[in-house]
Design a protein around this motif. Structure first.
Motif, PDB file in Angstrom:
ATOM      1  N   HIS A 109       0.824  -1.378  -0.184  1.00 18.51           N
ATOM      2  CA  HIS A 109       0.234  -0.143   0.083  1.00 18.51           C
ATOM      3  C   HIS A 109       1.375   1.366   0.402  1.00 18.51           C
ATOM      4  O   HIS A 109       1.698   1.440   0.887  1.00 18.51           O
ATOM      5  N   ASP A 110       0.958   1.948  -1.295  1.00 10.82           N
ATOM      6  CA  ASP A 110       1.778   2.937  -1.202  1.00 10.82           C
ATOM      7  C   ASP A 110       1.052   4.269  -0.634  1.00 10.82           C
ATOM      8  O   ASP A 110      -0.416   4.719  -0.871  1.00 10.82           O
ATOM      9  N   THR A 111       1.121   4.616   0.800  1.00 15.83           N
ATOM     10  CA  THR A 111       0.754   5.665   1.275  1.00 15.83           C
ATOM     11  C   THR A 111       1.577   7.233   1.593  1.00 15.83           C
ATOM     12  O   THR A 111       2.665   7.417   0.692  1.00 15.83           O
ATOM     13  N   GLU A 112       1.069   8.052   2.360  1.00 18.94           N
ATOM     14  CA  GLU A 112       1.721   9.187   2.631  1.00 18.94           C
ATOM     15  C   GLU A 112       2.665   8.810   3.824  1.00 18.94           C
ATOM     16  O   GLU A 112       4.077   9.403   2.880  1.00 18.94           O
ATOM     17  N   THR A 113       2.870   8.216   4.105  1.00 21.96           N
ATOM     18  CA  THR A 113       4.091   7.820   5.529  1.00 21.96           C
ATOM     19  C   THR A 113       4.842   6.867   4.234  1.00 21.96           C
ATOM     20  O   THR A 113       6.159   6.825   4.855  1.00 21.96           O
ATOM     21  N   GLN A 116       3.528   0.202   2.941  1.00 20.53           N
ATOM     22  CA  GLN A 116       2.958  -0.566   4.098  1.00 20.53           C
ATOM     23  C   GLN A 116       2.201  -1.579   3.543  1.00 20.53           C
ATOM     24  O   GLN A 116       2.126  -1.725   2.877  1.00 20.53           O
TER      25      GLN A 116
END
Length: 358
Positions: A109-113, A116
């Motif tokens: 999962h490509d998240t802002e952080t 993940q």
């Protein structure tokens, strides 16, 4: 961990790598370490593109990369480790930068952080199991990459992984210093095992007893045997057995003749001295054909700690001999760039040429 992603999308190969002993390297020489790490990251980014990979995150001593193909991620990993083994030889004045690598497949999962996901966590845990300069992969990766030629996948069982509940069989990737051959089969694979042996073959001759006391001979034999035993742990070295090399005790035969009779390129000799309770061991590595000394060193110790001295010193000698023989073999290559990036460009150029020739 399966090989299919959500909504029918193929699962990605997730590679996590970090630098062994990064904090110690920073403490010892922060400026030089930062410079070398920056160079390493630039090389990794360039190399990853050649294998269809993308570096998604770099944080201090850690690198996270994603690949569309699990086999390509493994090929990248072995090539990357080969690059840094070469770098360690060419920059022997510095502590080596050694990466540990873990590879898994699954959803991300490509998240802002950042990137993940549970699959990413598994890759990080696999990385922690790898030895410096080593690669650990999950069973899911093993199923996709097991047909790669030139590497061996050795099961490590199902070790406990921190905060990972399901059992996962872990495999170590092995195969010696020629691992890069899996991605350059027509250019870099050596043709026969005999050729490999002839290039990095070595005999350790019996150490000379310089004490004048025949009772000390067993110590000399023990030291010689331990050096040989430690050398055999290096998969790229062909080491002559002690029973064969011991035939040249107190010899007056020339190094060229000894090497020819034993079928080796390199010879190791030395002497053992004793004064009161102080011991001294002198070791020399030579190229037999030219009788040129490649490396020599003296080791001093205390007779009362002879067993500790024997264990520690023989391991150090074997490691250094392996490095020096490797360096000597590298010097025989017709083109020897002065920078590892330049050598990496040559290898990548050969890979591109191979792709166009298929």
């Amino acid at each position: 961990m399966g090989t299919s992603g959500t909504r029918g999308k193929p699962a990605l190969a997730i590679l996590f790598a970090d630098i062994h002993n990064y904090s110690r390297l920073m403490k010892k020489d922060e400026a030089q370490t930062l410079k070398r790490v920056d160079r390493a990251v630039r090389l990794i980014k360039s190399l990853a593109r050649d294998y269809g990979g993308q570096i998604k995150n770099v944080a201090g001593d850690g690198v996270l990369a994603l690949f569309q193909s699990a086999p390509q991620s493994v090929r990248f990993a072995v090539e990357m480790q080969r690059e840094f083994r070469t770098d360690a030889v060419w920059n022997s004045e510095h502590d080596p930068i050694a990466f540990r690598i873990g590879i898994n497949v699954g959803d991300v999962h490509d998240t802002e952080t950042g990137i993940q996901g549970h699959s990413v966590n598994i890759a990080a845990r696999l990385q922690a199991l790898a030895p410096p300069g080593g690669i650990c992969i999950s069973d899911a990766v093993q199923q996709l990459a097991r047909d790669i030629q030139g590497i061996e996948l050795q099961s490590m069982g199902t070790p406990a992984l921190k905060n990972i509940d399901e059992p996962i069989e872990v495999f170590g990737v092995t195969g010696g210093d020629d691992l890069h051959a899996v991605s350059h089969p027509a250019i870099l694979v050596r043709e026969t095992e005999e050729m490999i042996a002839s290039e990095s073959s070595i005999a350790v001759l019996p150490l000379d007893n310089l004490t004048g006391n025949p009772a000390i001979s067993h110590i000399c034999d023990g030291l010689t045997g331990d050096v040989i035993a430690n050398l055999t742990r290096f998969r790229d070295m062909h080491v002559i057995a002690q029973r064969s090399s011991s035939a040249f005790r107190d010899h007056h035969t020339s190094p060229i003749q000894i090497a020819k009779m034993l079928g080796v390129r390199y010879l190791v000799d030395g002497g053992f001295q004793l004064a009161l309770n102080k011991i001294r061991l002198q070791i020399r590595l030579m190229e037999a054909r030219s009788e040129r000394s490649l490396w020599s060193e003296r080791f001093d110790g205390d007779l009362k700690d002879i067993f500790a001295f024997q264990d520690e010193v023989t391991a150090v000698i074997a490691a250094r001999l392996s490095i020096e023989v490797g360096a000597a073999e590298q010097r025989k290559i017709s083109i020897l760039p002065t920078e590892v990036e330049a050598y990496g460009l040559i290898l990548r150029g050969k890979e591109i040429y191979q792709r166009r020739s298929r």
